[in-house]
Write a protein that holds these residues in place. Structure first.
Motif, PDB file in Angstrom:
ATOM      1  N   THR A  70      -6.400  -4.171   2.315  1.00 39.26           N
ATOM      2  CA  THR A  70      -4.728  -3.453   1.481  1.00 39.26           C
ATOM      3  C   THR A  70      -4.048  -3.561   0.847  1.00 39.26           C
ATOM      4  O   THR A  70      -3.340  -4.521   1.742  1.00 39.26           O
ATOM      5  N   VAL A  71      -3.750  -3.350   0.020  1.00 38.92           N
ATOM      6  CA  VAL A  71      -2.368  -3.259  -0.499  1.00 38.92           C
ATOM      7  C   VAL A  71      -1.695  -2.576  -1.044  1.00 38.92           C
ATOM      8  O   VAL A  71      -2.105  -1.343  -0.961  1.00 38.92           O
ATOM      9  N   GLN A  72      -0.084  -2.965  -1.627  1.00 41.08           N
ATOM     10  CA  GLN A  72       0.916  -1.843  -1.545  1.00 41.08           C
ATOM     11  C   GLN A  72       0.728  -0.956  -2.438  1.00 41.08           C
ATOM     12  O   GLN A  72       0.958   0.613  -2.295  1.00 41.08           O
ATOM     13  N   ASP A  73      -0.106  -0.833  -3.895  1.00 39.55           N
ATOM     14  CA  ASP A  73      -0.429   0.437  -4.737  1.00 39.55           C
ATOM     15  C   ASP A  73      -1.076   1.472  -3.996  1.00 39.55           C
ATOM     16  O   ASP A  73      -1.858   2.023  -5.292  1.00 39.55           O
ATOM     17  N   ASN A  74      -2.347   1.129  -3.118  1.00 37.70           N
ATOM     18  CA  ASN A  74      -3.172   1.846  -2.815  1.00 37.70           C
ATOM     19  C   ASN A  74      -4.555   1.726  -3.510  1.00 37.70           C
ATOM     20  O   ASN A  74      -5.801   2.659  -3.221  1.00 37.70           O
ATOM     21  N   THR A  75      -5.308   0.643  -4.066  1.00 39.14           N
ATOM     22  CA  THR A  75      -5.495   0.015  -4.587  1.00 39.14           C
ATOM     23  C   THR A  75      -6.705  -0.015  -4.082  1.00 39.14           C
ATOM     24  O   THR A  75      -6.644  -0.188  -3.201  1.00 39.14           O
ATOM     25  N   VAL A 136      -1.644 -10.743  -7.056  1.00 41.04           N
ATOM     26  CA  VAL A 136      -1.693 -10.513  -6.120  1.00 41.04           C
ATOM     27  C   VAL A 136      -1.850 -11.150  -4.550  1.00 41.04           C
ATOM     28  O   VAL A 136      -2.195 -12.119  -4.898  1.00 41.04           O
ATOM     29  N   ILE A 161      -0.071  -6.400  -8.150  1.00 38.80           N
ATOM     30  CA  ILE A 161       0.048  -5.419  -8.039  1.00 38.80           C
ATOM     31  C   ILE A 161       1.759  -6.124  -6.204  1.00 38.80           C
ATOM     32  O   ILE A 161       1.744  -7.238  -5.781  1.00 38.80           O
ATOM     33  N   ALA A 162       2.766  -5.579  -6.534  1.00 39.31           N
ATOM     34  CA  ALA A 162       3.913  -6.515  -5.645  1.00 39.31           C
ATOM     35  C   ALA A 162       3.581  -6.047  -4.455  1.00 39.31           C
ATOM     36  O   ALA A 162       2.640  -5.171  -4.222  1.00 39.31           O
ATOM     37  N   GLY A 163       4.420  -6.953  -3.344  1.00 38.07           N
ATOM     38  CA  GLY A 163       4.413  -6.696  -2.119  1.00 38.07           C
ATOM     39  C   GLY A 163       3.066  -7.116  -1.261  1.00 38.07           C
ATOM     40  O   GLY A 163       2.326  -8.302  -2.153  1.00 38.07           O
ATOM     41  N   SER A 165      -0.152  -8.176   1.518  1.00 40.73           N
ATOM     42  CA  SER A 165      -1.417  -7.654   1.434  1.00 40.73           C
ATOM     43  C   SER A 165      -2.182  -7.431   3.238  1.00 40.73           C
ATOM     44  O   SER A 165      -1.079  -8.317   3.346  1.00 40.73           O
TER      45      SER A 165
END
Length: 177
Positions: A70-75, A136, A161-163, A165
């Motif tokens: 799970t990553v911040q940009d919902n990829t 990432v 991807i910022a933030g 995971s």
């Protein structure tokens, strides 16, 4: 060789495969650790885990698991871990073909990115490329940052991807990283 989606009825045989392969290559403690990881992944509910097996005459000789990242940009992203191929089948391309089968299945399910943490020389053969932790973020601190690898399943470049995971609970233990 036949490749298929893992079925929970194969759980005992798959857990034993991982324990045996990792015990043979890295010792009993590692075999038990990875066997426990696989047991935890199998117990994970929902669509957050996907497993795939290689069989030869009904015997499971390889298995891989992908679990949600799970990553911040919902990829829509997954992590490949762990991978085991019976020692008598290693060096014959079984692992590479099984990974290719699993990745194709995930791609058909709309997964956009896959990551792994392992040997760049091996995983590079199946399309994984180094990813910096700044691009990432891995879920936990890496002991070998050069092993953080990824690939796009959409043909796009992996963009930063910022933030933070997160991984599934079964993989969320520092000893795996």
């Amino acid at each position: 060789m036949n490749y298929a989606v893992f079925d929970t009825g194969q759980s005992r045989e798959v857990i034993e495969l991982f324990r045996r392969v990792f015990t043979d290559s890295e010792g009993r403690d590692e075999g038990m650790l990875i066997g426990n990881l696989v047991s935890g992944l199998i117990s994970t509910r929902g669509r957050d885990v996907a497993g795939f097996v290689a069989t030869d005459q009904e015997k499971i000789v390889g298995c891989i698991f992908f679990s949600r990242l799970t990553v911040q940009d919902n990829t829509n992203a997954f992590i490949l871990s762990p991978v085991a191929v019976d020692t008598s089948y290693q060096g014959q391309g079984t692992g590479q073909e099984l990974i290719g089968f699993g990745i194709q299945h995930l791609k058909e399910q709309g997964v956009e990115r896959v990551f792994t943490y392992g040997n760049p020389a091996f995983y590079g053969k199946v399309g994984f490329k180094p990813v910096s932790e700044e691009c990432v973020s891995p879920p936990l601190e890496l002991t070998q940052p050069e092993g953080w690898l990824g690939q796009s399943l959409t043909g796009d470049k992996i963009m930063p991807i910022a933030g933070a995971s997160r991984c599934v609970e079964a993989l969320n233990k520092q000893e795996y990283w």
